[in-house]
Design a protein around this motif. Structure first.
Motif, PDB file in Angstrom:
ATOM      1  N   ASN A   1      17.761   0.950  22.405  1.00 27.95           N
ATOM      2  CA  ASN A   1      17.230  -0.166  21.634  1.00 27.95           C
ATOM      3  C   ASN A   1      18.001  -1.407  22.059  1.00 27.95           C
ATOM      4  O   ASN A   1      19.183  -1.543  21.752  1.00 27.95           O
ATOM      5  CB  ASN A   1      17.390   0.075  20.132  1.00 27.95           C
ATOM      6  CG  ASN A   1      17.093  -1.168  19.314  1.00 27.95           C
ATOM      7  OD1 ASN A   1      17.948  -1.668  18.605  1.00 27.95           O
ATOM      8  ND2 ASN A   1      15.881  -1.674  19.429  1.00 27.95           N
TER       9      ASN A   1
ATOM     10  N   ASP B   1      16.270  -7.747  20.634  1.00 32.32           N
ATOM     11  CA  ASP B   1      15.582  -8.966  21.073  1.00 32.32           C
ATOM     12  C   ASP B   1      15.501  -9.042  22.594  1.00 32.32           C
ATOM     13  O   ASP B   1      15.577 -10.120  23.182  1.00 32.32           O
ATOM     14  CB  ASP B   1      16.289 -10.210  20.514  1.00 32.32           C
ATOM     15  CG  ASP B   1      15.364 -11.428  20.478  1.00 32.32           C
ATOM     16  OD1 ASP B   1      14.130 -11.237  20.508  1.00 32.32           O
ATOM     17  OD2 ASP B   1      15.871 -12.563  20.429  1.00 32.32           O
TER      18      ASP B   1
ATOM     19  N   PHE C   1      12.437   0.834  19.855  1.00 31.12           N
ATOM     20  CA  PHE C   1      12.359  -0.409  19.106  1.00 31.12           C
ATOM     21  C   PHE C   1      12.599  -0.124  17.626  1.00 31.12           C
ATOM     22  O   PHE C   1      11.897   0.700  17.033  1.00 31.12           O
ATOM     23  CB  PHE C   1      10.990  -1.069  19.292  1.00 31.12           C
ATOM     24  CG  PHE C   1      10.679  -1.400  20.730  1.00 31.12           C
ATOM     25  CD1 PHE C   1      10.994  -2.638  21.253  1.00 31.12           C
ATOM     26  CD2 PHE C   1      10.085  -0.453  21.556  1.00 31.12           C
ATOM     27  CE1 PHE C   1      10.723  -2.935  22.582  1.00 31.12           C
ATOM     28  CE2 PHE C   1       9.809  -0.734  22.884  1.00 31.12           C
ATOM     29  CZ  PHE C   1      10.131  -1.983  23.399  1.00 31.12           C
TER      30      PHE C   1
ATOM     31  N   SER D   1      12.416  -1.119  13.697  1.00 24.53           N
ATOM     32  CA  SER D   1      11.290  -1.721  12.991  1.00 24.53           C
ATOM     33  C   SER D   1      11.757  -2.511  11.784  1.00 24.53           C
ATOM     34  O   SER D   1      12.895  -2.386  11.330  1.00 24.53           O
ATOM     35  CB  SER D   1      10.326  -0.618  12.536  1.00 24.53           C
ATOM     36  OG  SER D   1      11.006   0.306  11.707  1.00 24.53           O
ATOM     37  N   GLY D   2      10.838  -3.337  11.282  1.00 26.68           N
ATOM     38  CA  GLY D   2      11.053  -3.911   9.967  1.00 26.68           C
ATOM     39  C   GLY D   2      10.841  -2.810   8.947  1.00 26.68           C
ATOM     40  O   GLY D   2       9.890  -2.029   9.066  1.00 26.68           O
TER      41      GLY D   2
ATOM     42  N   SER E   1       6.304  -2.468  13.224  1.00 23.93           N
ATOM     43  CA  SER E   1       6.775  -2.889  14.537  1.00 23.93           C
ATOM     44  C   SER E   1       5.706  -3.696  15.253  1.00 23.93           C
ATOM     45  O   SER E   1       4.507  -3.445  15.093  1.00 23.93           O
ATOM     46  CB  SER E   1       7.140  -1.667  15.386  1.00 23.93           C
ATOM     47  OG  SER E   1       7.446  -2.056  16.719  1.00 23.93           O
ATOM     48  N   THR E   2       6.147  -4.668  16.034  1.00 30.50           N
ATOM     49  CA  THR E   2       5.262  -5.384  16.950  1.00 30.50           C
ATOM     50  C   THR E   2       5.715  -5.133  18.387  1.00 30.50           C
ATOM     51  O   THR E   2       5.562  -5.987  19.254  1.00 30.50           O
ATOM     52  CB  THR E   2       5.263  -6.893  16.644  1.00 30.50           C
ATOM     53  OG1 THR E   2       6.616  -7.373  16.635  1.00 30.50           O
ATOM     54  CG2 THR E   2       4.615  -7.179  15.294  1.00 30.50           C
TER      55      THR E   2
ATOM     56  N   GLY F   1       8.526  -5.165  19.651  1.00 32.60           N
ATOM     57  CA  GLY F   1       9.557  -6.079  20.108  1.00 32.60           C
ATOM     58  C   GLY F   1       9.048  -7.440  20.533  1.00 32.60           C
ATOM     59  O   GLY F   1       9.833  -8.305  20.913  1.00 32.60           O
TER      60      GLY F   1
ATOM     61  N   PRO G   1       9.171 -10.392  16.487  1.00 31.74           N
ATOM     62  CA  PRO G   1      10.015  -9.962  15.367  1.00 31.74           C
ATOM     63  C   PRO G   1       9.823 -10.788  14.103  1.00 31.74           C
ATOM     64  O   PRO G   1       9.955 -10.266  12.995  1.00 31.74           O
ATOM     65  CB  PRO G   1      11.442 -10.097  15.921  1.00 31.74           C
ATOM     66  CG  PRO G   1      11.328 -10.984  17.115  1.00 31.74           C
ATOM     67  CD  PRO G   1       9.967 -10.762  17.673  1.00 31.74           C
TER      68      PRO G   1
ATOM     69  N   THR H   1       6.949  -9.320  12.343  1.00 34.61           N
ATOM     70  CA  THR H   1       7.377  -8.060  11.736  1.00 34.61           C
ATOM     71  C   THR H   1       8.047  -8.312  10.392  1.00 34.61           C
ATOM     72  O   THR H   1       7.769  -7.633   9.398  1.00 34.61           O
ATOM     73  CB  THR H   1       8.350  -7.321  12.670  1.00 34.61           C
ATOM     74  OG1 THR H   1       7.687  -7.011  13.897  1.00 34.61           O
ATOM     75  CG2 THR H   1       8.837  -6.028  12.036  1.00 34.61           C
TER      76      THR H   1
END
Length: 239
Positions: free
Chosen positions: A113, A116, A124, A126-127, A139-140, A142, A145, A148
């Motif tokens: 991970n 950014d 990745f 996640s929120g 998640s988007t 990465g 953000p 997210t």
């Protein structure tokens, strides 16, 4: 990039390498420790606040078994050997260092991970929304953000205030379904009925009864009142 596979990791008692010694690394350290990981942190310069966090998570029991600390701090640059034994790597350094970490991790088949830094990431974070035994992760990949974070806050706002009751009801229902061998396709309607029953009005407030959950789940998302509990989505095997 192909679609990402969402999953949750059990890091309890497992070694994780964290590369970086600044504010971002400190935030990741707190997350990893909260997940029960044993963290090896490597950076040539390490913020004093990171040392404070590390000291706060040292095991208090120093009995005969001499438990190892949860955080091992190495104040130097990253070396490929730092990956030995790691289940996961979090790279919170410069893009150049993150690239070196990613290259070394790739040869060892260890997921990285890179904070950014999606170009150097194979995993990745996640929120996350956590409430009453429920964890939602967004998640988007990465790429966005900030979005997210916005989605995380929005989901947190629309979750029912009595979510713990939902969880307990669903848990009890699942036990009964397994005992009675209820087929998968019948479980979602039964759960909707059980949750709807939670909001059945008593004689005192019958005139203020909520719209049934089954009806709400059939309405378009744009028409739903976020203050009213609802469920929707395809049948899921975990029900």
């Amino acid at each position: 990039m192909s679609e990402l596979l969402p999953l949750f990791l059990n890091l309890t008692g497992r070694d994780v390498l964290l590369v970086g010694g600044g504010r971002v690394a400190e935030a990741k350290l707190c997350q990893l420790l909260a997940a029960g990981a044993r963290v090896r942190l490597v950076a040539p310069v390490i913020a004093s606040t990171i040392r404070d966090v590390a000291r706060g998570f040292q095991p208090r029991d120093r009995g005969p078994e001499r438990a190892a600390p949860q955080v091992d701090i190495l104040e130097r640059g990253f070396e490929a050997a730092d990956l030995d034994g790691a289940w996961l790597v979090v790279a919170a350094a410069t893009p150049e260092v993150n690239r070196a970490v990613a290259d070394a991790a790739e040869t060892r088949r260890v997921f990285v991970n890179a904070v950014d830094d999606p170009a150097n990431a194979t995993a990745f974070l996640s929120g996350v929304v956590r409430r009453d035994g429920v964890t939602l992760a967004i998640s988007t990949s990465g790429d966005a953000p900030a979005l997210t974070a916005l989605l995380r806050e929005s989901l947190d706002a629309v979750l029912p205030r009595d979510l713990a009751v939902w969880v307990n009801t669903a848990r009890d229902q699942r036990i009964a379904w397994r005992r009675e061998a209820v087929p998968m396709e019948a479980r979602k309607p039964l759960l909707l009925r059980a949750l709807n029953h939670l909001y059945k009005a008593t004689a005192e407030n019958a005139e203020h009864a909520e719209e049934p959950l089954s009806a709400l789940s059939a309405r378009p998302a744009s028409d739903r009142d976020p203050s009213v509990p609802w469920l929707s989505g395809p049948e899921d095997s975990w029900l």
